[in-house]
Every structure is written in C-alpha cells, then in structure tokens.
Design an enzyme around this catalytic site. Sequence first.
Site, PDB file in Angstrom:
ATOM      1  N   SER A 102      -9.079   7.566   0.047  1.00 21.82           N
ATOM      2  CA  SER A 102      -8.789   6.137   0.092  1.00 21.82           C
ATOM      3  C   SER A 102      -9.787   5.179  -0.669  1.00 21.82           C
ATOM      4  CB  SER A 102      -8.669   5.527   1.506  1.00 21.82           C
ATOM      5  OG  SER A 102      -8.201   4.341   1.508  1.00 21.82           O
ATOM      6  N   ASP A 241      -7.346  -0.344  -3.942  1.00 19.44           N
ATOM      7  CA  ASP A 241      -8.420   0.664  -3.382  1.00 19.44           C
ATOM      8  C   ASP A 241      -8.166   1.914  -4.071  1.00 19.44           C
ATOM      9  OD1 ASP A 241      -6.300   1.099  -1.771  1.00 19.44           O
ATOM     10  OD2 ASP A 241      -7.400   1.997  -0.284  1.00 19.44           O
ATOM     11  N   ASP A 243      -6.766   4.730  -3.319  1.00 26.47           N
ATOM     12  CA  ASP A 243      -5.105   5.188  -3.178  1.00 26.47           C
ATOM     13  C   ASP A 243      -4.107   4.533  -3.130  1.00 26.47           C
ATOM     14  OD1 ASP A 243      -5.621   4.414  -0.647  1.00 26.47           O
ATOM     15  OD2 ASP A 243      -4.685   5.726   0.453  1.00 26.47           O
ATOM     16  N   ASP A 245      -3.237   1.841  -1.160  1.00 27.48           N
ATOM     17  CA  ASP A 245      -2.415   1.453  -0.181  1.00 27.48           C
ATOM     18  C   ASP A 245      -3.010  -0.043   0.442  1.00 27.48           C
ATOM     19  OD1 ASP A 245      -4.730   2.287   1.173  1.00 27.48           O
ATOM     20  OD2 ASP A 245      -3.685   3.557   2.704  1.00 27.48           O
TER      21      ASP A 245
END
Length: 448
Positions: A102, A241, A243, A245
């Site tokens: 992440s 960010d 990833d 999400d």
Amino acid sequence: MTTSFFGTDGIRGAVGREPITPQTIVHLGWALGCVIKRHYGKGSILVGKDTRVSGYLLESAMEAGLSSAGMDVVMLGPLPTPAIAYLTQTARANAGVVISASHNAYADNGIKFFSANGTKISDQIQDEIERLMATPMEVVASKDLGKAHRMDDAVGRYVEFCKGTIPRRMDFRGLKVALDCANGAAYQSAPAVFHELGADIEVINNKPNGFNINEGCGSTHIAGLQALVLKEGCDVGIAFDGDADRVLMVDQNGQVVDGDQLLFVIADSLRKQGRLKGGVVGTLMSNFGMERALQEREIPFVRAKVGDRYVMQELVARDWVLGGESSGHIICLDKTTTGDGLVSALQVLTQMKFMQQPLHELAGEMQMYPQTMINVRLPLNTNAAEICQLKDVLDAVAHNEKILSGEGRVLLRPSGTEPVIRVMVEGSDSALVKQCCETISDIVRAQI
C-alpha cells in the site's frame, strides 16, 4: 532475499509482521490454494501486484505455491488493489491475491486476499489458511498441478469499469486535472481513465522503477501535487497511494481535501439530489467536523473501528453504501465491492460537474475541527489496552471531555502496528485541543 511483510488484510500469526522469505510465500500460496479448492473446487486464482521490485519475486513464489496445490493461476501484473478485486469477480475466479504494501516504502511488501465476489476473504477462510501454514506442504501429483497464464487486457478491463461508474452521458471536458500516481499501481490506469473521460490532464510520478513507489509522492506526500495544481492552473488535483485504494485531492487553491471531506462532498451532493441511500460510516478517527456537518443535514452517521474491514461490516449490516476513512480509503458500495481511489475520485468529480461548483466550495460546507494526536510509546510487552482502562487515565479523559464542553472529543487507541497508544483530541479551539492532548498524554506516560 527477505522483505518486510505488512499485510493488514493478509495472514496473521504464522506470517505476521516480520521478515519473510520466498519459501514462506510458496507455502502461503499452497495453503490458500488448498483451502479454496476444498471449498469451491479446482479453478483459477488471480494474482496482481503493485510496482515494488520485490513483487517480481513474490508473484513467482505465489504462483508456485498455488500451482502446487492444484490451482490454475492468472497473472495480472501491476494493477490497483481494487482492480484485482473487480477482476476476481468478473473473471469468475475462485479468489484474488494482491501483492502490495500500500502506502509503505518500496522495501516492504505484503499479501491481501479477495473472495470470489470481490470482497475481503472471510475470517473462516483466513483461519483455515493460517492453520495450514503450520503444516508441511503436500504437493499434488504432476498431472494435477495448476497452470498459469497472463491476462493481457487487465488494465483495459479495469479502465472501462471505472468509466462505467459515472453517468453514461457525463464527461469531464473543461476540467483540468492533475494526477499524482505515486509511481505505483495506478500509473497506467489513472491517466487513461481521466483522459478518456475528456479531462485535460497533467500527470506526475507515473514512471515506476521498482524503488520509487510512494517516495516523496502520492497521497502520503502531497506537496508536489499542490505545487503542480497551482503552477498549471488546474481545477483539481488527485493523489493516489501505492496500490491506489486511497485517494486525497487538492482544490484549485492548492488546499488539501482529505478523505473525510471527500466523503462529505459525495454524501451531501447525493443528499441534495435525493439519491443518498442510508447514511455514512466513518471511523473512530473521522473528524468531528464531518460528524457535525452530517448531523446538521440529518444524514445518519456512525463510527466503526479503524480499518476498511470494519467500515465494510457496518455498511453491510445497515444496508448503506457510503463509508470511509480520513486517509482517503472510501467505499462506494453502489459502485464497487471495496475501497477504490479511482472510483472515489470519479464520484467527487461527478458531483463537481453535477452541482456546477468547484471542489473548494463543496468541501467548504464542512468545517474541519482542529485535531492533535500524540503517540505515547510503550515498553515492549506492555498491554496497551490495560493502560487505557486505568482509573487515572479514564478520569483524565472524562475531565478533558468536560473541558471541551461538547465542542470536541477525546480518543485513546492502542496502535495495531507499533507499541504506542495514540492520544487524539479534536475540538473547535485549537489551543485548547493541544493543551488537553498534552495533559492526557502526560497522565498516560505516568502509568507506564
């Protein structure tokens, strides 16, 4: 080679938050494959990743583990976490695997699992996987090994899905949009989505090299996007960010608009249109100003524990569709099955177009309350939950809540990632908030 494991929605205990080896990931893939096959029969499992250099190694290890359990593997390459959730569902796969840490630095990595319907795997499935991790691997016979292939059009499929989450005749012509892709998983899909919807785009940090993910960029380092918005005269800036999400935004004046404000913008605009279903789920960390603003508009609001899993549980239990966290992890259940930075940003831009108002006006209808947080570090093996329940600590919390006179709140929360107690105070008076937070933190320290 080892890599740090940070997977808040991955496997606990046996893998935990500690250095892991490729052999561990092979074992984990085998355990996942065995459990999924036991419940749903032999089928396919999708594997995607972000742009970290360790992803090359770990995806191969995961592929080997799944194949050894007799499961076919579909390799997706670098894609946003929510894209893997979407494709797991639409490709009729038995499960999905995301290799990502992440918003963490490039040296970290972790594993997240999605069920066949694009949601996080159940606690039951996760517990079964953990139990198998404690047993030796038993590879299936050669004739039963799984096969692997790549989904070459994965990015294109996800781009079309994102575009389909806004009204059919809606486009973003006339909007100048700055994008910060964090050198992460959205580096291909985000520019494609906004360009194909007609926006004039300026893009930064879309050249990942395996090491620069989240490095001074993206939603955790937003100064570069603020400067770009002001320099290029953009209507809005969007930062993801690693990833993708999560999403934070910047208005035309260069001011950051966080996840609480974005959640409010979506909810309030839908309310004005008579299209808001139910209320809004926030977390214990959601700004008190959002709670007040929603109450003033008679929009129901509840707080869940910190973490998208808990926000999702509240949404499902109440049959609501909108929830999220101040970090920018926003869930629009009427659009998708999990938090999605691109989908969330599209919903905000849709409301800007529909309401014919800039972002700073829409977000400005919510007054953000000043907030101070102090992390009180604990010695190893200290029970943080017990410290929070001591009489002197509880008395300090109650006393300072009285001082705030209903214009703020106090929160003590043991961290789930490090040995600290987070002391958070927010209210209408910033000086008073700071004073209350320091007072409570001193009392917490005195109990250790």
